[in-house]
Design a protein around this motif. Structure first.
Motif, PDB file in Angstrom:
ATOM      1  N   SER A 251       0.820  -1.224   0.000  1.00 24.42           N
ATOM      2  CA  SER A 251       0.000   0.000   0.000  1.00 24.42           C
ATOM      3  C   SER A 251       0.847   1.264   0.000  1.00 24.42           C
ATOM      4  O   SER A 251       0.464   2.269   0.596  1.00 24.42           O
ATOM      5  CB  SER A 251      -0.964   0.017   1.199  1.00 24.42           C
ATOM      6  OG  SER A 251      -1.896  -1.029   1.104  1.00 24.42           O
ATOM      7  N   ASP A 258      -3.528   6.064  -7.056  1.00 22.41           N
ATOM      8  CA  ASP A 258      -4.695   5.377  -6.518  1.00 22.41           C
ATOM      9  C   ASP A 258      -5.976   5.702  -7.280  1.00 22.41           C
ATOM     10  O   ASP A 258      -7.039   5.174  -6.960  1.00 22.41           O
ATOM     11  CB  ASP A 258      -4.879   5.732  -5.041  1.00 22.41           C
ATOM     12  CG  ASP A 258      -5.008   7.227  -4.785  1.00 22.41           C
ATOM     13  OD1 ASP A 258      -4.306   8.004  -5.454  1.00 22.41           O
ATOM     14  OD2 ASP A 258      -5.811   7.628  -3.920  1.00 22.41           O
ATOM     15  N   ASN A 288      -5.957   2.010  -0.435  1.00 23.99           N
ATOM     16  CA  ASN A 288      -6.534   1.856   0.905  1.00 23.99           C
ATOM     17  C   ASN A 288      -8.024   1.553   0.901  1.00 23.99           C
ATOM     18  O   ASN A 288      -8.603   1.344   1.973  1.00 23.99           O
ATOM     19  CB  ASN A 288      -6.243   3.104   1.747  1.00 23.99           C
ATOM     20  CG  ASN A 288      -4.865   3.046   2.371  1.00 23.99           C
ATOM     21  OD1 ASN A 288      -4.243   1.988   2.439  1.00 23.99           O
ATOM     22  ND2 ASN A 288      -4.362   4.185   2.815  1.00 23.99           N
TER      23      ASN A 288
END
Length: 379
Positions: A251, A258, A288
């Motif tokens: 991550s 993203d 996330n």
């Protein structure tokens, strides 16, 4: 789109770039014709060289930006000019929780808007796998300080004299919050030397940022303080220039990597191109909110007129952009989504079977695109 284009005239004279470049400066109130004769930052020139090597017939717009407002303006300029592919070999911290959310015209908003306007947005995953730390806040001795590893309450940075320690902290309380954390920096003797104490009282972003000029080489220590929060939040820490100890590779994407509307590119050393592994620094997914990223990998550590050897996802991103331009030149009715699908569907799978958070769909592959038909691949 980049932050500087130093050395254009010499690159052009040596044949590393074409002489029909369009220079656009979006660092003012509007985007205007630029003149980069006095530039000092060569990153954009190095990136453009790779794109030109890949797609020598492409018309290249070199668009300078310095902040996220400039980036939004550059995207709008691209829409009005009918530009079909954007390369962004840049990353941005602390504009969301790295979950694809669009807040306050952040880079995710910009990339998604470009995609909605039929522009393929190719973006670097980032080089932060060793410069990233994430965890849920934990305080076993009730002193308000986060336990990083075991009983250790510090994240460690080894820096040289004259370096800049530049560290970002955010937590999962976007877009504005009254959940307040602070960030402290200590030297090797345990003396507090800098801090970020932004008050979060309900209308502020959940972000802190430390910038410190290092006078003496040594190991420096970051401490996260839960000043006022009703729950233990997920924390994200990024160091701009130095590895963190401990680090979290998973991550470690930065925005707009993203963004759902971006094709996000990781890096493989070209000397290991057919076997891997991925570059150890290349940022990894998931986002996330749980989506698999990056989408594809390109080569880096390649010969480059500007840098000699060009390493990083900036270089790998430029290869994918050039590949997209080649595909588009043969199939000019392709939409942004069809271009993205063509690139990812033809990628050679690496790592775990199928798309994964290391390689995405795999490494860039152009071998089958002579017979590409928009909407699918005719093999």
């Amino acid at each position: 789109i980049d932050v500087g284009f130093a050395g254009l005239s010499s690159a052009t004279s040596r044949g590393e770039l074409p002489d029909n470049l369009v220079e656009i400066d979006c660092t003012g109130a509007t985007c205007v014709s630029g003149n980069y004769a006095s530039e000092t930052e060569p990153h954009g020139t190095a990136v453009a060289e790779i794109i030109y090597d890949m797609a020598p017939g492409a018309l290249l717009y070199l668009i300078k930006v310095l902040d996220t407002i400039d980036l939004e303006n550059a995207k709008n300029f691209a829409i009005t000019q009918g530009i079909k592919i954007i390369n962004l070999s840049l990353v941005v911290a602390n504009t969301n929780f790295y979950d694809g959310e669009c807040w306050f015209s952040n880079p995710v908003c910009t990339a998604d808007s470009a995609y909605a306007n039929n522009i393929l947005w190719v973006t670097a995953a980032g080089n932060e796998a060793n410069r990233h730390y994430e965890a849920t806040f934990s305080d076993m001795d009730n002193d308000g300080l986060h336990y990083v590893s075991g009983s250790d309450e510090t994240l460690n940075v080894v820096a040289g004299a004259g370096d800049s320690i530049h560290v970002y902290l955010t937590w999962d309380a976007w877009p504005t919050t009254d959940q307040d954390y602070d960030l402290y920096l200590y030297d090797s003797a345990g003396t507090l030397i800098d801090s970020s104490l932004n008050p979060q009282t309900g209308t502020q972003l959940p972000t802190e940022e430390v910038v410190y000029s290092v006078p003496v080489a040594g190991t420096y220590h970051l401490v996260i303080d839960k000043l006022r929060a009703t729950t233990n939040h997920r924390l994200e820490v990024y160091s701009a220039y130095h590895d963190l100890t401990p680090a979290t590779g998973s991550s470690s994407l930065l925005s707009p990597g993203d963004a759902e509307g971006a094709i996000t590119v990781g890096a493989i050393d070209h000397s290991n191109w057919t076997t891997g592994p991925q570059e150890s620094f290349s940022s990894q997914g998931p986002t996330n909110d749980g989506r698999i990223k990056p989408d594809i990998c390109g080569p880096d550590k390649i010969s480059n007129d500007v840098f000699g050897t060009f390493s990083g996802t900036s270089a790998s991103c430029a290869h994918v952009t050039g590949a997209a331009a080649l595909i588009l030149s043969k199939n000019q009715t392709c939409s942004a989504s069809e271009l993205m699908n063509a690139l990812t569907a033809s990628a050679i799978d690496m790592g775990s079977t199928g798309k994964d958070n290391i390689y995405g769909y795999g490494r860039l592959n152009l071998d089958i695109h002579d017979n590409l038909v928009c909407g699918g691949i005719n093999e």
